[in-house]
Structure formats: C-alpha cells, structure tokens
Write an enzyme that holds these catalytic residues in place. Structure first.
Site, PDB file in Angstrom:
ATOM      1  N   ASN A  22       7.170   7.025  69.050  1.00  0.00           N
ATOM      2  CA  ASN A  22       5.870   7.655  68.847  1.00  0.00           C
ATOM      3  C   ASN A  22       6.118   9.000  68.179  1.00  0.00           C
ATOM      4  OD1 ASN A  22       3.382   8.870  69.003  1.00  0.00           O
ATOM      5  ND2 ASN A  22       3.258   8.862  71.242  1.00  0.00           N
ATOM      6  N   TRP A  23       5.887   9.034  66.874  1.00  0.00           N
ATOM      7  CA  TRP A  23       6.198  10.266  66.132  1.00  0.00           C
ATOM      8  C   TRP A  23       5.187  11.378  66.418  1.00  0.00           C
ATOM      9  CZ3 TRP A  23       7.656   8.448  60.427  1.00  0.00           C
ATOM     10  CH2 TRP A  23       8.773   7.608  60.503  1.00  0.00           C
ATOM     11  N   LYS A  24       4.081  11.028  67.054  1.00  0.00           N
ATOM     12  CA  LYS A  24       3.005  12.001  67.329  1.00  0.00           C
ATOM     13  C   LYS A  24       2.597  12.689  66.018  1.00  0.00           C
ATOM     14  CE  LYS A  24       4.506  12.187  72.084  1.00  0.00           C
ATOM     15  NZ  LYS A  24       4.638  12.941  73.331  1.00  0.00           N
ATOM     16  N   HIS A  48      -2.711   6.931  75.361  1.00  0.00           N
ATOM     17  CA  HIS A  48      -1.621   7.883  75.594  1.00  0.00           C
ATOM     18  C   HIS A  48      -2.155   9.067  76.402  1.00  0.00           C
ATOM     19  CE1 HIS A  48       1.503  10.848  74.918  1.00  0.00           C
ATOM     20  NE2 HIS A  48       2.288   9.841  74.615  1.00  0.00           N
ATOM     21  N   GLU A  52      -1.749  12.120  76.131  1.00  0.00           N
ATOM     22  CA  GLU A  52      -2.261  13.241  75.325  1.00  0.00           C
ATOM     23  C   GLU A  52      -3.697  12.966  74.888  1.00  0.00           C
ATOM     24  OE1 GLU A  52       1.097  13.287  72.665  1.00  0.00           O
ATOM     25  OE2 GLU A  52       2.312  14.010  74.335  1.00  0.00           O
ATOM     26  N   GLU A 109       4.231   6.096  81.459  1.00  0.00           N
ATOM     27  CA  GLU A 109       4.653   7.415  81.005  1.00  0.00           C
ATOM     28  C   GLU A 109       4.157   8.470  81.999  1.00  0.00           C
ATOM     29  OE1 GLU A 109       5.569   7.523  76.534  1.00  0.00           O
ATOM     30  OE2 GLU A 109       3.441   7.902  76.745  1.00  0.00           O
ATOM     31  N   GLY A 134       7.800  15.208  77.150  1.00  0.00           N
ATOM     32  CA  GLY A 134       8.099  16.424  76.400  1.00  0.00           C
ATOM     33  C   GLY A 134       8.665  17.551  77.251  1.00  0.00           C
ATOM     34  N   SER A 193      10.671  11.801  78.024  1.00  0.00           N
ATOM     35  CA  SER A 193      11.997  12.413  77.892  1.00  0.00           C
ATOM     36  C   SER A 193      13.130  11.398  77.855  1.00  0.00           C
ATOM     37  CB  SER A 193      12.230  13.450  78.996  1.00  0.00           C
ATOM     38  OG  SER A 193      11.287  14.508  78.884  1.00  0.00           O
ATOM     39  N   GLY A 252       9.930  12.723  71.293  1.00  0.00           N
ATOM     40  CA  GLY A 252      10.785  13.654  70.550  1.00  0.00           C
ATOM     41  C   GLY A 252      12.053  13.038  69.980  1.00  0.00           C
TER      42      GLY A 252
HETATM   43  P1  13P Z   1       8.917  12.508  74.859  1.00  0.00           P
HETATM   44  O1  13P Z   1       9.925  11.405  74.636  1.00  0.00           O
HETATM   45  O2  13P Z   1       8.955  13.569  73.801  1.00  0.00           O
HETATM   46  O3  13P Z   1       8.974  13.039  76.247  1.00  0.00           O
HETATM   47  O4  13P Z   1       7.460  11.833  74.693  1.00  0.00           O
HETATM   48  C1  13P Z   1       7.177  10.660  75.355  1.00  0.00           C
HETATM   49  C2  13P Z   1       5.905  10.127  74.853  1.00  0.00           C
HETATM   50  O5  13P Z   1       4.850  10.708  75.052  1.00  0.00           O
HETATM   51  C3  13P Z   1       5.953   8.891  74.058  1.00  0.00           C
HETATM   52  O6  13P Z   1       4.679   8.368  73.861  1.00  0.00           O
END
Ligand code: 13P
Length: 262
Positions: free
Chosen positions: A11-13, A105, A107, A177, A183, A223, A245
C-alpha cells in the site's frame, strides 16, 4: 505456515511522483521472478495507476514472461459512475488494470469517517465490478488496552461483510491491521496477530461456513518489515501482509514476500 497461497500487497498510500512510481513498479516486477508461490500486489495512488500498469507489463515483457505483480486501488466509491466529484469507481479501477482494491483502511475510517456501513456498500460495489476487495479491520491502542480487541474486530468484520453470501465472502481478502501498529514501528507480536486472525477465521466460518473460511486469505498489516516478516509468516492463520512504508522500497517489499514464500 499458512495452508493458503500467501498474498503480499504494497500500500503505497499518498507517496511518490510519477517518476518514482514508474521506477518502483519496474523494480518490483523485475525482481519478482523468484517468488512464484506468493501473489504480489502493488497499490499505487489512483493517479499513477495507468502508468504503473504500463510499466509492469513492459517490465515483464522485456523479460519475455507473464506479469507477476498485480495492481490494486487504495479506495473506491460505491457507484459505477455519476456525479461524485473527486471519486473513482471500482469499474474505473478495473478498467485501469486493477484486480484488487483496499477498502476500509483505518486511515480512511479515521480521516474520512468511513463506517462499516460505508465499507459494506463499497465492498459490494467492488465485487460487482469484478475486483477482489482487501477489507481492512483493526483496533486502536485504547480499545486493545481496554480488552475490547475481539469485540471491535468482530464488529468491523460483521458490519463490513453484512449481507454477503458465502460465495462473495470466499472472494475477499481480509487485512488485520491494528491501528497502533500502523506506521509506528511497533509490530504486533506473532502471537497477538495469530490470535486475532484465528478469531476472524472463526467468525468467517460462522458467517459463510468452515469451507469458505478455510479458503479466505487474512493478511497482517502494521509495521511489517523484512526482519519481522518470517515470524509472522510462520503463524498458521497469517496468509500474507499488507505493507505500508516498507513497500516503498522494492528490495524490502520483495524480502517480505520471500518470507511468505517459505
Ligand atoms: P506500515 O507498514 O507503514 O505500518 O503501514 C501499514 C498499512 O497501513 C498498510 O495498509
């Protein structure tokens, strides 16, 4: 080790310009050849999808082999088309080469107010468009510390999957998650993750039957890094990872995928 074919998705966000997206997609596709036993997915920002799709095809083509890395969206609206300014439909994602779409997600739940009912509507629309939804669930730190993890995650699974038949449940990927692990560098322990994955699989069994539940792949996200992926992959109900990330680095992302390849 999972009995299912693992799926590792990046997930590149909201990261990277066009040049970075092209370079990262090419590097992931080119280095993916040794990982035949894992489904690989990258989910770039929507504006880069078409370009990344071309890059993946070209990178595989120059090596004279089929493309190994599939494409996914990070979100979609719950209607095929219409007056929904700023939104992208699941049909548009499919038309841009996507096979997957991340939905719900944390977020989006937190920053955009997406409820389980919203996720449920989007999930049905994504299935109707022929996409495989990656449905995210997970508790906050406050909820975990209050001993409410099982209740919160079960509620999200029930609410997000409401009204789905067993066939449709069987088409999903679920991503557990924990919000406190996203993150933060604070990964859930393999035991913590396995316990929630087993809970989710049990719940899928009661919603759609044990046969379907045994087939659904449940990813862990939060993470995930090359140095913790193998311990997660060793758990029986952890069928892959949703990587944030660490997916912005092709070598790191593929090292995680290799951990799930066994
Ligand atoms: P991180 O791997 O940066 O913690 O993010 C996880 C995530 O939200 C994947 O959708």
């Amino acid at each position: 080790m999972s009995a299912r074919r693992p799926i590792v998705a990046g997930n590149w966000k909201m990261n990277g310009d066009r040049a970075a997206a092209r370079a990262l997609a090419t590097a992931v596709e080119k280095s993916s050849s040794g990982i035949a036993t894992v489904d690989l997915v990258i989910c770039p920002p929507a504006v880069h999808l078409t370009e990344v799709e071309g890059q993946l095809r070209e990178a595989a083509g120059t090596e004279g082999r089929p493309q190994r890395v599939a494409l996914g969206g990070q979100n979609a609206w719950d209607k095929p088309a219409g007056a929904f300014t700023g939104e992208v439909s699941p049909q548009m994602l499919a038309d841009s080469g996507c096979r997957y779409v991340i939905l719900g997600h944390s977020e989006r739940r937190t920053l955009c107010g997406e409820t389980d009912a919203v996720v449920n509507a989007k999930l049905k629309a994504a299935l109707a468009a022929g996409l495989t939804p990656i449905v995210c669930v997970g508790e906050t730190l406050t909820e975990r510390e209050a001993g409410r993890t099982d209740e919160v995650v079960s509620g999200q699974v029930r609410g997000s999957l409401a009204g789905l038949g067993a066939d449709d449940v069987g088409r999903l990927v679920i991503a557990y998650e924990p919000v406190w692990a996203i993150g933060t560098g604070r990964v859930a322990t393999p035991d913590q993750a396995q316990a929630v994955h087993a809970l989710i699989r049990g719940l899928l069994g009661s919603l759609a039957g044990a046969g379907t539940a045994a087939k659904v792949r449940i990813q862990y996200g939060g993470s995930v890094k090359p140095d913790n992926a193998a311990d997660l992959a060793a758990q029986p109900d952890i069928d892959g990872a949703l990587v944030g990330g660490a997916s912005l680095d092709a070598a790191g992302f593929l090292a995680i995928a290799r951990a799930f390849a066994g």
